[in-house]
Write a protein that holds these residues in place. Structure first.
Motif, mmCIF file in Angstrom:
data_model
loop_
_atom_site.group_PDB
_atom_site.id
_atom_site.type_symbol
_atom_site.label_atom_id
_atom_site.label_comp_id
_atom_site.label_asym_id
_atom_site.label_seq_id
_atom_site.Cartn_x
_atom_site.Cartn_y
_atom_site.Cartn_z
ATOM 1 N N ALA A 45 -41.022 -40.207 16.775
ATOM 2 C CA ALA A 45 -41.248 -38.772 16.623
ATOM 3 C C ALA A 45 -40.598 -38.240 15.345
ATOM 4 O O ALA A 45 -39.540 -38.723 14.922
ATOM 5 C CB ALA A 45 -40.692 -38.027 17.838
ATOM 6 N N GLY A 46 -41.252 -37.256 14.718
ATOM 7 C CA GLY A 46 -40.669 -36.567 13.586
ATOM 8 C C GLY A 46 -40.706 -37.321 12.278
ATOM 9 O O GLY A 46 -40.018 -36.940 11.328
ATOM 10 N N LEU A 47 -41.504 -38.390 12.180
ATOM 11 C CA LEU A 47 -41.555 -39.167 10.945
ATOM 12 C C LEU A 47 -42.211 -38.342 9.838
ATOM 13 O O LEU A 47 -43.264 -37.738 10.038
ATOM 14 C CB LEU A 47 -42.334 -40.461 11.173
ATOM 15 C CG LEU A 47 -42.432 -41.422 9.975
ATOM 16 C CD1 LEU A 47 -41.051 -41.907 9.551
ATOM 17 C CD2 LEU A 47 -43.321 -42.618 10.326
ATOM 18 N N ASP A 48 -41.605 -38.320 8.677
ATOM 19 C CA ASP A 48 -42.131 -37.613 7.522
ATOM 20 C C ASP A 48 -42.987 -38.588 6.710
ATOM 21 O O ASP A 48 -42.524 -39.687 6.369
ATOM 22 C CB ASP A 48 -40.985 -37.072 6.664
ATOM 23 C CG ASP A 48 -41.457 -36.134 5.578
ATOM 24 O OD1 ASP A 48 -42.250 -36.571 4.717
ATOM 25 O OD2 ASP A 48 -41.028 -34.960 5.573
ATOM 26 N N GLU A 51 -41.367 -39.937 3.599
ATOM 27 C CA GLU A 51 -40.358 -40.972 3.822
ATOM 28 C C GLU A 51 -41.015 -42.309 4.143
ATOM 29 O O GLU A 51 -40.581 -43.363 3.672
ATOM 30 C CB GLU A 51 -39.426 -40.547 4.948
ATOM 31 C CG GLU A 51 -38.602 -39.309 4.627
ATOM 32 C CD GLU A 51 -37.750 -38.860 5.802
ATOM 33 O OE1 GLU A 51 -37.871 -39.466 6.891
ATOM 34 O OE2 GLU A 51 -36.976 -37.892 5.636
ATOM 35 N N PHE A 75 -47.498 -36.857 12.074
ATOM 36 C CA PHE A 75 -46.330 -36.817 11.201
ATOM 37 C C PHE A 75 -45.819 -35.372 11.126
ATOM 38 O O PHE A 75 -46.478 -34.435 11.551
ATOM 39 C CB PHE A 75 -46.697 -37.304 9.797
ATOM 40 C CG PHE A 75 -47.011 -38.771 9.711
ATOM 41 C CD1 PHE A 75 -46.058 -39.678 9.268
ATOM 42 C CD2 PHE A 75 -48.269 -39.257 10.067
ATOM 43 C CE1 PHE A 75 -46.337 -41.029 9.179
ATOM 44 C CE2 PHE A 75 -48.568 -40.608 9.979
ATOM 45 C CZ PHE A 75 -47.597 -41.501 9.536
ATOM 46 N N SER A 76 -44.639 -35.193 10.554
ATOM 47 C CA SER A 76 -44.121 -33.847 10.339
ATOM 48 C C SER A 76 -45.083 -33.080 9.432
ATOM 49 O O SER A 76 -45.527 -33.610 8.414
ATOM 50 C CB SER A 76 -42.742 -33.901 9.677
ATOM 51 O OG SER A 76 -41.806 -34.542 10.523
ATOM 52 N N PRO A 77 -45.424 -31.838 9.781
ATOM 53 C CA PRO A 77 -46.384 -31.079 8.969
ATOM 54 C C PRO A 77 -45.878 -30.858 7.550
ATOM 55 O O PRO A 77 -44.675 -30.716 7.314
ATOM 56 C CB PRO A 77 -46.510 -29.756 9.725
ATOM 57 C CG PRO A 77 -46.054 -30.051 11.116
ATOM 58 C CD PRO A 77 -45.000 -31.100 10.985
ATOM 59 N N LEU A 78 -46.822 -30.820 6.603
ATOM 60 C CA LEU A 78 -46.512 -30.579 5.200
ATOM 61 C C LEU A 78 -47.084 -29.238 4.772
ATOM 62 O O LEU A 78 -48.211 -28.896 5.134
ATOM 63 C CB LEU A 78 -47.110 -31.686 4.325
ATOM 64 C CG LEU A 78 -46.641 -33.115 4.577
ATOM 65 C CD1 LEU A 78 -47.404 -34.084 3.680
ATOM 66 C CD2 LEU A 78 -45.135 -33.248 4.358
ATOM 67 N N ASP A 79 -46.314 -28.476 3.994
ATOM 68 C CA ASP A 79 -46.841 -27.276 3.370
ATOM 69 C C ASP A 79 -47.410 -27.663 2.003
ATOM 70 O O ASP A 79 -47.549 -28.854 1.685
ATOM 71 C CB ASP A 79 -45.764 -26.204 3.262
ATOM 72 C CG ASP A 79 -44.530 -26.667 2.493
ATOM 73 O OD1 ASP A 79 -44.579 -27.742 1.851
ATOM 74 O OD2 ASP A 79 -43.519 -25.941 2.512
ATOM 75 N N THR A 142 -54.677 -31.474 3.620
ATOM 76 C CA THR A 142 -53.876 -31.232 4.812
ATOM 77 C C THR A 142 -54.349 -29.964 5.498
ATOM 78 O O THR A 142 -54.767 -29.006 4.847
ATOM 79 C CB THR A 142 -52.375 -31.129 4.492
ATOM 80 O OG1 THR A 142 -51.626 -31.129 5.713
ATOM 81 C CG2 THR A 142 -52.031 -29.865 3.723
ATOM 82 N N GLY A 308 -51.310 -30.036 10.819
ATOM 83 C CA GLY A 308 -50.427 -31.080 10.316
ATOM 84 C C GLY A 308 -51.134 -32.338 9.866
ATOM 85 O O GLY A 308 -50.523 -33.207 9.236
#
Length: 336
Positions: A45-48, A51, A75-79, A142, A308
């Motif tokens: 969970a929470g993988l960017d 990264e 994955f963690s959402p990107l702005d 995205t 996301g």
């Protein structure tokens, strides 16, 4: 624009694992049944995604090259800034949106909104900037907010589209190429100032000369450009011959019948706001256009966006489009 009629294949149907082991951070599965495109989901969970990209070597680049399109989901959402960072880390440099064909808003460092056409319109499948002689190799999209209804970004394997187009049609297009004719200053499409991102006519003329575009200033704000470029290319990552042009999208017949009829009553073939011809300047055969659109329809795949999601598309191997939608929708794009 002409509605798309291909059958949607939903993400999540008949998924079969391709590769995963206990130590892997990401599971790779087919995006849909019968396509090369894949989906990557994190096993923690929470993988960017940035990264993972930094720590996984060439895994993501290899997936893009082999499969043509990669969905990152979970994955963690990107702005906008995060998408730009991911795309830059992947490709090294982002490109601007020059020689524009559609309205977009810059929201970051070479990160843009997706095409800002009215939500009731379909954007036919196409390869980004294939109406030029210089196009982005990779697209990064995205989803900040999916539409309440519709709004999918369908994909199509460009090699399979190529193979579906009848040989006689392929031979004509490959022999002559495609001529894109644009008439700016009519108030019916982008202005030349928006398309070329300058108010300086000399800059426009110099850009056109550098890029093999014939430019003709017609008085007032009117500018006519003609550009003959490729109909097919050999995809660099796969070596496959792919269908790579926007003849079916630029041609006036991509508009609703009533709009096409009104435009044809008002303008001659070379005075239309935008149009596509064979490279020798002769009008496109409606039968050829029908074959091309049928090939795209047959190869179309689609999945519903989730907030996301990131999709990485090899722009030569896969075409993309947009389906009509209801409610708010926010999708960003970067090009490399």
């Amino acid at each position: 624009m002409t509605p798309e009629t291909g059958t949607m294949k939903r993400f999540g149907r008949a998924r079969k694992s391709i590769s995963v082991s206990g130590g892997d951070l990401v599971r790779v599965t087919p995006l849909t049944e019968g396509t090369r495109a894949v989906a990557c989901t994190p096993t923690v969970a929470g993988l960017d995604a940035r990264e993972w990209l930094a720590g996984s070597g060439r895994q993501l680049a290899d997936l893009r090259a082999e499969h043509g399109a990669v969905l990152l989901r979970g994955f963690s959402p990107l702005d906008a800034e995060g998408l730009g960072e991911l795309a830059t880390a992947f490709s090294g440099e982002l490109r601007d949106y020059d020689n524009r064909s559609t309205p977009r808003t810059r929201v970051g460092n070479n990160v843009f909104t997706s095409t800002e056409y009215p939500p009731d319109q379909t954007i036919p499948l196409h390869n980004e900037m294939s109406y030029t002689a210089s196009w982005p190799a990779t697209l990064f999209l995205t989803c900040l907010a999916p539409a309440a209804e519709g709004g999918e970004t369908p994909l199509a394997d460009s090699a399979r589209v190529h193979d579906r187009v009848p040989a006689a049609t392929r031979e004509r297009f490959e022999r002559d190429g495609v001529m894109y004719v644009r008439n700016f200053g009519l108030g019916l499409d982008l202005s030349w100032q928006e398309a070329f991102q300058t108010e300086d006519r000399d800059e426009v003329s110099a850009y056109c000369e550098r890029n093999g575009i014939q430019a003709e200033w017609l008085g007032g704000e009117r500018l006519r450009t003609r550009h003959v470029v490729q109909a097919t290319v050999e995809a660099r990552a796969s070596g496959s011959k792919v269908w790579f042009n926007q003849a079916h999208l630029f041609h006036v017949s991509s508009l609703p019948d009533s709009v096409e009829r009104e435009l044809r009553e008002s303008f001659s073939e070379d005075e239309l706001p935008r149009n596509a011809l064979y490279g020798d300047g002769s009008p496109l055969d409606p039968a050829d256009l029908a074959h091309i659109r049928a090939a795209y329809d047959a190869e179309e795949i689609a999945f519903p966006w989730q907030a996301g999601d990131v999709v990485i598309v090899d722009n030569e191997q896969f075409a993309h489009g947009r389906r009509p939608y209801g409610g708010a929708r926010s999708v960003l794009v970067a090009m490399a």
